[in-house]
Design a protein around this motif. Structure first.
Motif, PDB file in Angstrom:
ATOM      1  N   LYS A 170      -3.757   3.869  -1.156  1.00 40.78           N
ATOM      2  CA  LYS A 170      -4.115   3.092  -2.347  1.00 40.78           C
ATOM      3  C   LYS A 170      -3.269   1.833  -2.394  1.00 40.78           C
ATOM      4  O   LYS A 170      -2.167   1.778  -1.829  1.00 40.78           O
ATOM      5  CB  LYS A 170      -3.954   3.909  -3.627  1.00 40.78           C
ATOM      6  CG  LYS A 170      -2.534   4.175  -4.062  1.00 40.78           C
ATOM      7  CD  LYS A 170      -2.540   4.884  -5.420  1.00 40.78           C
ATOM      8  CE  LYS A 170      -1.123   5.107  -5.929  1.00 40.78           C
ATOM      9  NZ  LYS A 170      -1.123   5.762  -7.241  1.00 40.78           N
ATOM     10  N   SER A 209      -8.865  -2.578   9.236  1.00 39.46           N
ATOM     11  CA  SER A 209     -10.156  -2.438   8.548  1.00 39.46           C
ATOM     12  C   SER A 209     -10.031  -2.798   7.073  1.00 39.46           C
ATOM     13  O   SER A 209     -10.934  -3.419   6.494  1.00 39.46           O
ATOM     14  CB  SER A 209     -10.680  -1.010   8.681  1.00 39.46           C
ATOM     15  OG  SER A 209     -10.998  -0.724  10.027  1.00 39.46           O
ATOM     16  N   LEU A 210      -8.908  -2.418   6.449  1.00 38.81           N
ATOM     17  CA  LEU A 210      -8.702  -2.773   5.042  1.00 38.81           C
ATOM     18  C   LEU A 210      -8.561  -4.288   4.883  1.00 38.81           C
ATOM     19  O   LEU A 210      -9.093  -4.873   3.934  1.00 38.81           O
ATOM     20  CB  LEU A 210      -7.467  -2.072   4.494  1.00 38.81           C
ATOM     21  CG  LEU A 210      -7.598  -0.570   4.247  1.00 38.81           C
ATOM     22  CD1 LEU A 210      -6.269   0.014   3.782  1.00 38.81           C
ATOM     23  CD2 LEU A 210      -8.684  -0.274   3.223  1.00 38.81           C
ATOM     24  N   GLN A 211      -7.884  -4.923   5.825  1.00 45.70           N
ATOM     25  CA  GLN A 211      -7.766  -6.376   5.764  1.00 45.70           C
ATOM     26  C   GLN A 211      -9.139  -7.032   5.951  1.00 45.70           C
ATOM     27  O   GLN A 211      -9.471  -8.005   5.261  1.00 45.70           O
ATOM     28  CB  GLN A 211      -6.783  -6.874   6.825  1.00 45.70           C
ATOM     29  CG  GLN A 211      -6.404  -8.339   6.630  1.00 45.70           C
ATOM     30  CD  GLN A 211      -5.380  -8.789   7.645  1.00 45.70           C
ATOM     31  OE1 GLN A 211      -5.551  -8.585   8.847  1.00 45.70           O
ATOM     32  NE2 GLN A 211      -4.304  -9.411   7.178  1.00 45.70           N
ATOM     33  N   LEU A 264     -11.953  -5.653   5.096  1.00 47.23           N
ATOM     34  CA  LEU A 264     -12.689  -5.388   3.848  1.00 47.23           C
ATOM     35  C   LEU A 264     -12.317  -6.420   2.778  1.00 47.23           C
ATOM     36  O   LEU A 264     -13.177  -6.845   1.991  1.00 47.23           O
ATOM     37  CB  LEU A 264     -12.374  -3.975   3.354  1.00 47.23           C
ATOM     38  CG  LEU A 264     -13.088  -3.530   2.083  1.00 47.23           C
ATOM     39  CD1 LEU A 264     -14.584  -3.325   2.339  1.00 47.23           C
ATOM     40  CD2 LEU A 264     -12.468  -2.242   1.540  1.00 47.23           C
ATOM     41  N   VAL A 283     -13.765   3.031   1.091  1.00 51.81           N
ATOM     42  CA  VAL A 283     -14.142   2.548   2.424  1.00 51.81           C
ATOM     43  C   VAL A 283     -14.511   3.771   3.262  1.00 51.81           C
ATOM     44  O   VAL A 283     -13.851   4.811   3.202  1.00 51.81           O
ATOM     45  CB  VAL A 283     -12.996   1.720   3.064  1.00 51.81           C
ATOM     46  CG1 VAL A 283     -11.725   2.532   3.204  1.00 51.81           C
ATOM     47  CG2 VAL A 283     -13.409   1.137   4.396  1.00 51.81           C
ATOM     48  N   VAL A 319      -9.117   3.043  -3.071  1.00 47.28           N
ATOM     49  CA  VAL A 319      -9.929   2.266  -2.131  1.00 47.28           C
ATOM     50  C   VAL A 319     -11.210   3.024  -1.794  1.00 47.28           C
ATOM     51  O   VAL A 319     -11.178   4.232  -1.559  1.00 47.28           O
ATOM     52  CB  VAL A 319      -9.160   2.003  -0.818  1.00 47.28           C
ATOM     53  CG1 VAL A 319      -9.977   1.134   0.124  1.00 47.28           C
ATOM     54  CG2 VAL A 319      -7.818   1.357  -1.101  1.00 47.28           C
ATOM     55  N   ILE A 342     -11.912  -1.908  -4.432  1.00 48.52           N
ATOM     56  CA  ILE A 342     -10.572  -1.418  -4.759  1.00 48.52           C
ATOM     57  C   ILE A 342     -10.434  -1.395  -6.276  1.00 48.52           C
ATOM     58  O   ILE A 342     -10.712  -2.403  -6.935  1.00 48.52           O
ATOM     59  CB  ILE A 342      -9.485  -2.321  -4.137  1.00 48.52           C
ATOM     60  CG1 ILE A 342      -9.690  -2.437  -2.620  1.00 48.52           C
ATOM     61  CG2 ILE A 342      -8.088  -1.787  -4.447  1.00 48.52           C
ATOM     62  CD1 ILE A 342      -8.977  -3.608  -1.981  1.00 48.52           C
ATOM     63  N   LEU A 400       0.835  -1.200   0.000  1.00 52.36           N
ATOM     64  CA  LEU A 400       0.000   0.000   0.000  1.00 52.36           C
ATOM     65  C   LEU A 400       0.869   1.249   0.000  1.00 52.36           C
ATOM     66  O   LEU A 400       1.951   1.266   0.592  1.00 52.36           O
ATOM     67  CB  LEU A 400      -0.873   0.050   1.263  1.00 52.36           C
ATOM     68  CG  LEU A 400      -1.677  -1.180   1.658  1.00 52.36           C
ATOM     69  CD1 LEU A 400      -2.298  -0.971   3.028  1.00 52.36           C
ATOM     70  CD2 LEU A 400      -2.758  -1.460   0.632  1.00 52.36           C
TER      71      LEU A 400
END
Length: 203
Positions: free
Chosen positions: A78, A116-118, A120, A97, A95, A88, A62
């Motif tokens: 990103k 949180s991204l993981q 998602l 979110v 991204v 994504i 990222l």
């Protein structure tokens, strides 16, 4: 922005990164942050693909840009590693979110964002997509979505599985003068229907 304001953001980030490095949950989840000693507002992140998802076994890099108004404004993040996911962009890595937009709060941290991204990645939200093509496939042809996401993980994120039949189709379309990334994207969009993908490439 004044140097003092930027310095506040940098000091906050330094503290957060120290906390991330000592955090057992973050380490267990395979989430990392790489610092840039020259500029603490430009970071690199890494997320391991969650288990029991098509991203399992992959490593996703990222770009993390910290605004000078942090923590009152969210970081800009990103994906640098290409990924096939409804939230994504498969082209830019942007991204979608909530916590990076209108749901951001100053009490949140980089740790919160990365975990949180993981999450998602494990639980996509196709009704609020960043990539409409992927979201449509997710909803209308879920098995094809899973196959494609796993294939992209193998190709772009050093994941464990690469479908050689898919790669043969990519290389065949490449020989027509189409770039590898475009060929793979069109085949993915076409649910790996070769003839339909060729039509998409030239229309």
């Amino acid at each position: 922005m004044t140097m003092a304001v930027a310095n506040i953001a940098a000091q906050r980030i330094k503290r957060e990164i120290r906390e991330i490095m000592k955090d057992d949950e973050v380490e267990r989840c395979g989430v990392k942050v790489q610092v840039n000693e020259q500029n603490w507002l430009e970071l690199r992140g890494e997320i391991n693909g969650p288990p029991e998802t098509p991203y399992a076994g992959g490593r996703f890099m990222l770009e993390i840009l910290i605004p000078e108004t942090y923590p009152f404004s969210p970081p800009k993040i990103k994906f640098l590693t290409k990924i096939w996911h409804p939230n994504i962009s498969s082209v830019t890595g942007a991204v979608c979110v909530d916590i990076l937009k209108d749901q951001w709060a100053a009490a949140m941290t980089l740790r919160t964002v990365l975990l949180s991204l993981q999450a998602l990645m494990a639980a996509p939200e196709p009704d609020d997509p960043q990539d409409a093509v992927v979201a449509t496939q997710f909803k209308d042809s879920h098995d094809d979505f899973l196959t494609t996401a796993q294939h992209w993980t193998g190709i772009y994120a050093d994941g464990p599985k690469i479908n050689e039949e898919f790669e043969t189709m990519v290389k065949t379309i490449e020989r027509m003068g189409i770039s590898e990334n475009i060929a793979r994207a069109r085949l993915s969009q076409a649910n790996w229907d070769y003839n339909r993908a060729v039509t998409l490439c030239f229309n």
